[in-house]
Design an enzyme around this catalytic site. Structure first.
Site, PDB file in Angstrom:
ATOM      1  N   ARG A 125       0.816  -1.228   0.000  1.00 26.67           N
ATOM      2  CA  ARG A 125       0.000   0.000   0.000  1.00 26.67           C
ATOM      3  C   ARG A 125       0.849   1.278   0.000  1.00 26.67           C
ATOM      4  NH1 ARG A 125      -3.344  -3.024   3.732  1.00 26.67           N
ATOM      5  NH2 ARG A 125      -5.024  -3.938   2.512  1.00 26.67           N
ATOM      6  N   LYS A 147       2.662  11.284 -11.670  1.00 22.61           N
ATOM      7  CA  LYS A 147       1.748  10.438 -12.454  1.00 22.61           C
ATOM      8  C   LYS A 147       2.459   9.120 -12.705  1.00 22.61           C
ATOM      9  CE  LYS A 147      -1.219  13.558 -15.013  1.00 22.61           C
ATOM     10  NZ  LYS A 147      -1.580  14.058 -16.358  1.00 22.61           N
ATOM     11  N   GLU A 189       8.461  17.689 -25.567  1.00 17.63           N
ATOM     12  CA  GLU A 189       7.918  18.094 -24.263  1.00 17.63           C
ATOM     13  C   GLU A 189       8.520  19.442 -23.827  1.00 17.63           C
ATOM     14  OE1 GLU A 189       5.411  16.469 -22.933  1.00 17.63           O
ATOM     15  OE2 GLU A 189       5.591  14.333 -23.423  1.00 17.63           O
ATOM     16  N   LYS A 231       6.854  22.687 -14.455  1.00 16.28           N
ATOM     17  CA  LYS A 231       6.062  21.518 -14.066  1.00 16.28           C
ATOM     18  C   LYS A 231       5.801  21.535 -12.562  1.00 16.28           C
ATOM     19  CE  LYS A 231       4.694  16.987 -14.723  1.00 16.28           C
ATOM     20  NZ  LYS A 231       4.755  15.747 -15.437  1.00 16.28           N
ATOM     21  N   GLU A 241      -4.775  17.010 -11.131  1.00 21.78           N
ATOM     22  CA  GLU A 241      -5.352  17.377 -12.430  1.00 21.78           C
ATOM     23  C   GLU A 241      -6.850  17.670 -12.361  1.00 21.78           C
ATOM     24  OE1 GLU A 241      -3.482  15.468 -15.830  1.00 21.78           O
ATOM     25  OE2 GLU A 241      -5.388  15.558 -16.875  1.00 21.78           O
ATOM     26  N   ARG A 245      -3.479  21.585 -14.312  1.00 24.12           N
ATOM     27  CA  ARG A 245      -2.547  20.523 -14.737  1.00 24.12           C
ATOM     28  C   ARG A 245      -2.937  19.919 -16.082  1.00 24.12           C
ATOM     29  NH1 ARG A 245       0.532  15.862 -11.206  1.00 24.12           N
ATOM     30  NH2 ARG A 245       1.630  14.992 -12.992  1.00 24.12           N
ATOM     31  N   ASN A 249      -1.233  18.476 -20.824  1.00 22.86           N
ATOM     32  CA  ASN A 249      -1.583  17.452 -21.818  1.00 22.86           C
ATOM     33  C   ASN A 249      -1.716  18.029 -23.223  1.00 22.86           C
ATOM     34  OD1 ASN A 249      -1.743  15.278 -19.947  1.00 22.86           O
ATOM     35  ND2 ASN A 249      -3.655  16.146 -19.207  1.00 22.86           N
ATOM     36  N   HIS A 252      -1.598  15.843 -26.323  1.00 20.19           N
ATOM     37  CA  HIS A 252      -1.689  14.442 -25.905  1.00 20.19           C
ATOM     38  C   HIS A 252      -2.972  13.745 -26.349  1.00 20.19           C
ATOM     39  CE1 HIS A 252       1.803  15.548 -23.634  1.00 20.19           C
ATOM     40  NE2 HIS A 252       1.906  14.370 -23.058  1.00 20.19           N
ATOM     41  N   HIS A 256      -1.924  10.517 -27.903  1.00 19.86           N
ATOM     42  CA  HIS A 256      -2.259   9.200 -27.358  1.00 19.86           C
ATOM     43  C   HIS A 256      -3.025   8.368 -28.391  1.00 19.86           C
ATOM     44  CE1 HIS A 256      -1.831  10.422 -22.831  1.00 19.86           C
ATOM     45  NE2 HIS A 256      -0.683  10.246 -23.442  1.00 19.86           N
ATOM     46  N   HIS A 269       6.617   8.411 -27.856  1.00 21.03           N
ATOM     47  CA  HIS A 269       5.642   9.284 -27.201  1.00 21.03           C
ATOM     48  C   HIS A 269       5.850  10.761 -27.603  1.00 21.03           C
ATOM     49  CE1 HIS A 269       2.947  10.764 -24.101  1.00 21.03           C
ATOM     50  NE2 HIS A 269       3.906  11.548 -23.646  1.00 21.03           N
TER      51      HIS A 269
HETATM   52  P1  NAD Z   1      11.284   5.148 -22.703  1.00 21.84           P
HETATM   53  O1  NAD Z   1      11.248   5.049 -21.253  1.00 21.84           O
HETATM   54  O2  NAD Z   1      10.725   4.045 -23.506  1.00 21.84           O
HETATM   55  O3  NAD Z   1      12.788   5.402 -23.143  1.00 21.84           O
HETATM   56  C1  NAD Z   1      13.082   5.509 -24.511  1.00 21.84           C
HETATM   57  C2  NAD Z   1      14.183   4.523 -24.948  1.00 21.84           C
HETATM   58  O4  NAD Z   1      15.435   5.023 -24.535  1.00 21.84           O
HETATM   59  C3  NAD Z   1      14.048   3.153 -24.342  1.00 21.84           C
HETATM   60  O5  NAD Z   1      14.470   2.207 -25.281  1.00 21.84           O
HETATM   61  C4  NAD Z   1      15.041   3.201 -23.192  1.00 21.84           C
HETATM   62  O6  NAD Z   1      15.520   1.952 -22.796  1.00 21.84           O
HETATM   63  C5  NAD Z   1      16.125   4.037 -23.782  1.00 21.84           C
HETATM   64  N1  NAD Z   1      16.949   4.778 -22.848  1.00 21.84           N
HETATM   65  C6  NAD Z   1      16.557   5.421 -21.741  1.00 21.84           C
HETATM   66  N2  NAD Z   1      17.562   6.112 -21.236  1.00 21.84           N
HETATM   67  C7  NAD Z   1      18.635   5.875 -22.006  1.00 21.84           C
HETATM   68  C8  NAD Z   1      19.956   6.322 -21.993  1.00 21.84           C
HETATM   69  N3  NAD Z   1      20.387   7.196 -21.099  1.00 21.84           N
HETATM   70  N4  NAD Z   1      20.816   5.852 -22.945  1.00 21.84           N
HETATM   71  C9  NAD Z   1      20.368   5.000 -23.900  1.00 21.84           C
HETATM   72  N5  NAD Z   1      19.106   4.576 -23.979  1.00 21.84           N
HETATM   73  C10 NAD Z   1      18.257   5.012 -23.041  1.00 21.84           C
HETATM   74  O7  NAD Z   1      10.537   6.470 -23.228  1.00 21.84           O
HETATM   75  P2  NAD Z   1      10.494   7.978 -22.693  1.00 21.84           P
HETATM   76  O8  NAD Z   1      10.369   8.810 -23.891  1.00 21.84           O
HETATM   77  O9  NAD Z   1      11.543   8.265 -21.710  1.00 21.84           O
HETATM   78  O10 NAD Z   1       9.119   8.026 -21.888  1.00 21.84           O
HETATM   79  C11 NAD Z   1       7.889   7.791 -22.513  1.00 21.84           C
HETATM   80  C12 NAD Z   1       6.952   7.266 -21.479  1.00 21.84           C
HETATM   81  O11 NAD Z   1       6.789   8.228 -20.450  1.00 21.84           O
HETATM   82  C13 NAD Z   1       5.567   6.992 -22.019  1.00 21.84           C
HETATM   83  O12 NAD Z   1       5.126   5.766 -21.514  1.00 21.84           O
HETATM   84  C14 NAD Z   1       4.733   8.131 -21.476  1.00 21.84           C
HETATM   85  O13 NAD Z   1       3.406   7.767 -21.268  1.00 21.84           O
HETATM   86  C15 NAD Z   1       5.423   8.411 -20.184  1.00 21.84           C
HETATM   87  N6  NAD Z   1       5.225   9.781 -19.688  1.00 21.84           N
HETATM   88  C16 NAD Z   1       4.844   9.935 -18.415  1.00 21.84           C
HETATM   89  C17 NAD Z   1       4.680  11.205 -17.909  1.00 21.84           C
HETATM   90  C18 NAD Z   1       4.310  11.393 -16.467  1.00 21.84           C
HETATM   91  O14 NAD Z   1       4.001  12.506 -16.074  1.00 21.84           O
HETATM   92  N7  NAD Z   1       4.357  10.359 -15.666  1.00 21.84           N
HETATM   93  C19 NAD Z   1       4.927  12.312 -18.708  1.00 21.84           C
HETATM   94  C20 NAD Z   1       5.343  12.112 -20.023  1.00 21.84           C
HETATM   95  C21 NAD Z   1       5.500  10.824 -20.512  1.00 21.84           C
HETATM   96  N1  GLY Z   2       2.692  14.838 -18.335  1.00 23.05           N
HETATM   97  C1  GLY Z   2       1.487  15.435 -17.894  1.00 23.05           C
HETATM   98  C2  GLY Z   2       1.397  15.572 -16.425  1.00 23.05           C
HETATM   99  O1  GLY Z   2       2.288  15.214 -15.687  1.00 23.05           O
HETATM  100  O2  GLY Z   2       0.402  16.042 -15.949  1.00 23.05           O
END
Ligand code: NAD
Ligand code: GLY
Length: 376
Positions: A125, A147, A189, A231, A241, A245, A249, A252, A256, A269
């Site tokens: 939890r 998030k 972003e 942020k 949100e 907030r 998006n 998005h 999405h 993404h």
């Molecule tokens: P990802 O985590 O898939 O990373 C992209 C690629 O880069 C992967 O293959 C990873 O293994 C590789 N990688 C990561 N760091 C590396 C490094 N230093 N050197 C070499 N390779 C590396 O993708 P991302 O773009 O980082 O994140 C996208 C994800 O984040 C999506 O799932 C999206 O929904 C989520 N997201 C979440 C939020 C939030 O607020 N929580 C905000 C934006 C995006």
């Molecule tokens: N990436 C959108 C949020 O964190 O609200």
């Protein structure tokens, strides 16, 4: 050489935490974590790509600070952001009797960060978690704000929780191993913050994009600090949100839909958000909200980053169907974040299907095959 560490606070009362930004600072993670978590054991969650590149200094630093470290290495990719992969984290934590004070540490991009955060929210939890984001996208966005979650085949990030980390450490040196395509996707972003909140940031990008893309470290740290500060400010105002907030998006709703229609494995993404922001700007122009010359500047900057500006070719009905699974749908109506001008966005949920159809059709690649041109 380690740089001076820039520090920011995400001010959420008892859930407040620091974001540390610098170069060559991974070897400080052990000491920094000691001051914000109680547990003796750390599960470092990473993946098969990032662990061989960046786990060693993190594990060494944690062990030198007295932590007992066990890595959990997951398969790489957005397609693995699901129940099965999450289960691997729980299997490890439960089999190894991880306790409530023992933290999880996410070492990777947004996929690892979102899954680790969700596992931390659910295990016993709620256990502490720390983020070391290693993609630009995760450094400016995903690691901050709490998030967390996984995808459902019908839609992105539909299962999850708001759960804040205890610490975020951003080391720009990790970006040296990041493939160019991923780095550029992260700029989507960064540009997003300029469009939705900060005209000066947008202009800085227009003026100094070449230097930034060439890897000017000082400028990059300045940029990361600015994005994280925006942020942090928005999350502080509206953690769950319920208002402002939602502006984060921008792009998005369309983005999405692209990810969902392309099965989460063809578009990154950030690329989907880039094409989504351009489409949102077109929509805003179409209803007379955003002057065409402002929309043209958004389009131009996104294009200069080598990011896609058009939607992949799918039937419009498929887009409309995918968009109705978006988390922002409220009362059955799709909510759009639309730019009024660079630096200012609003939320609209009163747009007709006819208008959406026309916008989607106008900003779609002509090719019958969905493709991310120039990226295959
Ligand atoms: P990802 O985590 O898939 O990373 C992209 C690629 O880069 C992967 O293959 C990873 O293994 C590789 N990688 C990561 N760091 C590396 C490094 N230093 N050197 C070499 N390779 C590396 O993708 P991302 O773009 O980082 O994140 C996208 C994800 O984040 C999506 O799932 C999206 O929904 C989520 N997201 C979440 C939020 C939030 O607020 N929580 C905000 C934006 C995006
Ligand atoms: N990436 C959108 C949020 O964190 O609200």
């Amino acid at each position: 050489m380690p740089s001076a560490i820039q520090t920011l606070t995400v001010d959420l009362g008892p859930r407040s935490y620091e974001i540390l930004i610098g170069a060559s600072i991974l070897d400080q993670i052990g000491q920094r974590m000691k001051s914000c978590v109680r547990g003796q054991r750390v599960a470092v969650v990473s993946n098969t790509t990032v662990a061989p590149l960046h786990l060693h200094p993190v594990q060494t630093s944690l062990e030198e600070a007295g932590f007992f470290v066990t890595p959990i290495i997951l398969p790489d990719g957005e397609i693995h952001k699901n129940w099965n992969t999450l289960q691997q984290i729980f299997d490890h934590l439960i089999a190894n009797r991880f306790e409530r004070a023992d933290p999880l540490l996410a070492l990777g991009g947004g996929v690892i960060g979102d899954m680790t955060g969700f596992a931390a929210a659910c295990h016993l939890r709620g256990v502490p978690f720390v983020q070391i984001p290693t993609t630009l996208l995760a450094q400016v966005d995903a690691s901050v704000g709490g998030k967390t979650g996984i995808n459902h085949p019908l839609g992105k990030n539909l299962i999850g929780a708001f759960y804040q980390p205890s610490l975020v450490m951003i080391d720009i040196d990790t970006l040296t191993t990041l493939p160019l395509r991923e780095r550029l996707a992260g700029f989507a972003e960064v540009i997003k913050y300029g469009i939705l909140w900060d005209r000066e940031l947008f202009m800085l990008l227009e003026e100094r994009l070449g230097e930034i893309l060439a890897g000017n470290a000082e400028l990059l740290i300045q940029l990361l600090h600015r994005c994280c500060a925006i942020k942090a400010a928005i999350v502080t105002m509206d953690e769950r949100e319920e208002g402002k907030r939602a502006l984060l998006n921008l792009g998005h709703t369309f983005g999405h839909a692209i990810e969902s229609l392309t099965g989460y494995d063809r578009w990154l993404h950030g690329e989907a958000v880039a094409a989504g922001m351009v489409t949102a700007a077109h929509l805003a122009t179409r209803i007379g909200l955003c002057p065409p010359e402002e929309a043209a500047r958004m389009h131009a900057l996104i294009q200069r980053c080598g990011l896609p500006t058009q939607l992949p070719n799918f039937p419009v009905d498929h887009y409309l169907e995918a968009m109705t699974h978006d988390k922002k749908v409220s009362g059955g109506r799709i909510r759009f974040i639309l730019p009024e001008r660079i630096g200012h966005t609003i939320v609209r949920s009163d747009l007709s299907t006819q208008l959406l159809r026309a916008t989607l059709e106008a900003n779609m690649e002509p090719s019958a095959q969905p493709t991310t041109k120039g990226y295959s």
